[in-house]
Design a protein around this motif. Structure first.
Motif, mmCIF file in Angstrom:
data_model
loop_
_atom_site.group_PDB
_atom_site.id
_atom_site.type_symbol
_atom_site.label_atom_id
_atom_site.label_comp_id
_atom_site.label_asym_id
_atom_site.label_seq_id
_atom_site.Cartn_x
_atom_site.Cartn_y
_atom_site.Cartn_z
ATOM 1 N N GLU A 1 98.299 54.065 30.139
ATOM 2 C CA GLU A 1 97.881 53.165 29.064
ATOM 3 C C GLU A 1 98.591 51.818 29.209
ATOM 4 O OE1 GLU A 1 96.416 55.608 25.217
ATOM 5 O OE2 GLU A 1 98.584 55.306 25.356
ATOM 6 N N HIS A 2 97.861 50.752 28.906
ATOM 7 C CA HIS A 2 98.403 49.402 28.998
ATOM 8 C C HIS A 2 98.115 48.639 27.708
ATOM 9 C CE1 HIS A 2 98.944 49.938 33.358
ATOM 10 N NE2 HIS A 2 97.757 50.537 33.319
ATOM 11 N N ALA A 3 99.114 47.931 27.207
ATOM 12 C CA ALA A 3 98.913 47.053 26.058
ATOM 13 C C ALA A 3 98.224 45.790 26.546
ATOM 14 C CB ALA A 3 100.257 46.720 25.413
ATOM 15 N N LEU A 4 97.021 45.537 26.064
ATOM 16 C CA LEU A 4 96.203 44.440 26.576
ATOM 17 C C LEU A 4 96.472 43.135 25.836
ATOM 18 C CD1 LEU A 4 94.066 44.269 28.808
ATOM 19 C CD2 LEU A 4 92.314 44.610 27.049
ATOM 20 N N CYS A 5 96.464 43.184 24.515
ATOM 21 C CA CYS A 5 96.702 41.988 23.701
ATOM 22 C C CYS A 5 96.780 42.414 22.236
ATOM 23 C CB CYS A 5 95.590 40.952 23.885
ATOM 24 S SG CYS A 5 93.967 41.517 23.303
ATOM 25 N N PHE A 6 97.112 41.449 21.386
ATOM 26 C CA PHE A 6 97.048 41.653 19.943
ATOM 27 C C PHE A 6 95.841 40.900 19.392
ATOM 28 C CE2 PHE A 6 101.622 42.558 20.390
ATOM 29 C CZ PHE A 6 101.756 43.669 19.565
ATOM 30 N N ILE A 7 95.169 41.494 18.416
ATOM 31 C CA ILE A 7 94.130 40.807 17.656
ATOM 32 C C ILE A 7 94.743 40.368 16.338
ATOM 33 C CG2 ILE A 7 91.869 40.984 16.570
ATOM 34 C CD1 ILE A 7 91.226 43.276 18.469
ATOM 35 N N ASN A 8 94.603 39.090 16.007
ATOM 36 C CA ASN A 8 95.110 38.528 14.763
ATOM 37 C C ASN A 8 93.929 38.105 13.902
ATOM 38 O OD1 ASN A 8 98.268 37.746 15.549
ATOM 39 N ND2 ASN A 8 96.860 37.639 17.283
ATOM 40 N N ILE A 9 93.889 38.550 12.658
ATOM 41 C CA ILE A 9 92.777 38.222 11.761
ATOM 42 C C ILE A 9 93.322 37.861 10.388
ATOM 43 C CG2 ILE A 9 90.681 39.078 10.635
ATOM 44 C CD1 ILE A 9 90.264 40.948 12.992
ATOM 45 N N GLY A 10 92.747 36.825 9.783
ATOM 46 C CA GLY A 10 93.155 36.430 8.443
ATOM 47 C C GLY A 10 92.273 35.310 7.925
ATOM 48 N N THR A 11 92.634 34.797 6.777
ATOM 49 C CA THR A 11 91.909 33.692 6.169
ATOM 50 C C THR A 11 92.427 32.370 6.728
ATOM 51 O OG1 THR A 11 91.540 34.934 4.126
ATOM 52 C CG2 THR A 11 91.362 32.530 3.995
ATOM 53 N N VAL A 12 91.515 31.509 7.144
ATOM 54 C CA VAL A 12 91.895 30.229 7.751
ATOM 55 C C VAL A 12 92.451 29.293 6.676
ATOM 56 C CG1 VAL A 12 91.092 28.249 9.084
ATOM 57 C CG2 VAL A 12 90.100 30.508 9.487
ATOM 58 N N THR A 13 93.664 28.784 6.904
ATOM 59 C CA THR A 13 94.306 27.910 5.925
ATOM 60 C C THR A 13 93.965 26.448 6.131
ATOM 61 O OG1 THR A 13 96.283 27.739 7.330
ATOM 62 C CG2 THR A 13 96.250 29.478 5.655
ATOM 63 N N SER A 14 93.655 26.065 7.349
ATOM 64 C CA SER A 14 93.277 24.678 7.623
ATOM 65 C C SER A 14 92.291 24.666 8.783
ATOM 66 C CB SER A 14 94.510 23.836 7.971
ATOM 67 O OG SER A 14 95.189 24.359 9.088
ATOM 68 N N PRO A 15 91.292 23.805 8.702
ATOM 69 C CA PRO A 15 90.264 23.784 9.755
ATOM 70 C C PRO A 15 90.843 23.356 11.094
ATOM 71 C CG PRO A 15 90.031 21.888 8.315
ATOM 72 C CD PRO A 15 91.058 22.774 7.678
ATOM 73 N N THR A 16 90.219 23.828 12.133
ATOM 74 C CA THR A 16 90.630 23.439 13.472
ATOM 75 C C THR A 16 89.448 22.814 14.191
ATOM 76 O OG1 THR A 16 91.592 24.239 15.552
ATOM 77 C CG2 THR A 16 90.060 25.701 14.431
ATOM 78 N N VAL A 17 89.706 21.900 15.078
ATOM 79 C CA VAL A 17 88.633 21.225 15.805
ATOM 80 C C VAL A 17 87.991 22.215 16.766
ATOM 81 C CG1 VAL A 17 88.047 19.361 17.388
ATOM 82 C CG2 VAL A 17 89.796 19.006 15.625
ATOM 83 N N ARG A 18 86.692 22.347 16.671
ATOM 84 C CA ARG A 18 85.998 23.277 17.554
ATOM 85 C C ARG A 18 85.993 22.728 18.972
ATOM 86 N NH1 ARG A 18 80.070 25.226 15.933
ATOM 87 N NH2 ARG A 18 81.265 25.724 14.042
ATOM 88 N N ARG A 19 86.401 23.564 19.905
ATOM 89 C CA ARG A 19 86.453 23.115 21.296
ATOM 90 C C ARG A 19 85.048 22.930 21.851
ATOM 91 N NH1 ARG A 19 85.278 26.825 25.262
ATOM 92 N NH2 ARG A 19 85.212 29.027 24.671
ATOM 93 N N ARG A 20 84.946 22.084 22.838
ATOM 94 C CA ARG A 20 83.663 21.859 23.482
ATOM 95 C C ARG A 20 83.270 23.101 24.267
ATOM 96 N NH1 ARG A 20 81.229 20.705 28.186
ATOM 97 N NH2 ARG A 20 83.159 21.003 29.388
ATOM 98 N N ARG A 21 82.069 23.561 24.045
ATOM 99 C CA ARG A 21 81.572 24.708 24.795
ATOM 100 C C ARG A 21 81.147 24.250 26.188
ATOM 101 N NH1 ARG A 21 83.655 28.496 21.460
ATOM 102 N NH2 ARG A 21 82.494 28.749 19.505
#
Length: 217
Positions: free
Chosen positions: A166-186
């Protein structure tokens, strides 16, 4: 095409394009409630899974275990960097508290059919994670994936009870956004799509070469 399918595709498309990474320091309470969390976790089960191995699992880190996780982060830091300053230690400890919902992603390379390698298993885990992120977005929450050297530390493996393979791949972080962030260019399609045996230099050319000859599978 049936109008219901068109409407559904628009909704799905909107959710996909709305999803973006929101740093954990911008995530606050409220976290998903029990029903919302159930929907987020259930979404993972729709991921493609060759051989139906279920080669991944998720471990939720409740508030009661954040202090122990913080200690593990600090221990991992000190073990790999004996010159770590108090500031570094503080930052390592804070990582355990940054998001209201914290979930460890674990992938298993040994479970089930040994012919299905780590790449396929990790891809399946990635699809499961993306499903969860999209569901969180649809429910109005922000999310982010975080990783780091601590994921490979023996102390973290012991804390989460990781077994051989077994390998720890990553953490998922979820919550309510406190301040908007600039959407990156797709990225444009031409940045990541090519056509075997054909030279294309723009997105328009790429699509026209396929659609005009009815070559889309």
């Amino acid at each position: 095409m049936d109008e219901a399918f068109i409407d559904r595709s628009r909704v799905v498309g909107d959710v996909i394009q709305t999803r973006q990474t929101v740093r954990p320091k911008r995530l606050a309470r409220p976290a998903p409630d029990a029903i919302q969390l159930h929907n987020i976790l259930t979404a993972a089960g729709a991921a493609p899974d060759h051989g139906q191995l279920l080669p991944w699992r998720f471990v939720i880190v409740p508030e009661s275990q954040r202090a122990e996780l913080a200690d593990t982060f600090v221990q991992s830091l000190i073990e790999r960097d004996h010159s770590a300053t108090n500031e570094h230690v503080t930052r390592a400890r804070e990582k355990a508290y940054r998001s209201p919902l914290l979930i460890l992603v674990v992938v298993d390379v040994q479970r089930g059919d040994s012919e299905i390698d780590l790449f396929e298993r990790t891809l399946s885990a990635g699809c499961a994670v993306q499903n969860m992120l999209l569901m969180a977005t649809a429910l109005g929450f922000g999310s982010a994936l975080t990783s780091g050297k601590a994921l490979k530390a023996e102390a973290l493996r012991e804390l989460f009870g990781l077994q051989d393979g077994e390998h720890a791949l990553c953490f998922i972080n979820i919550g309510t956004v406190t301040s908007p962030t600039v959407r990156r260019r797709r990225p444009s399609l031409i940045d990541y799509v090519s056509v075997l045996g054909k030279a294309v230099d723009t997105t328009e050319t790429l699509l026209s070469k396929l659609t005009t000859r009815n070559e889309i599978p």
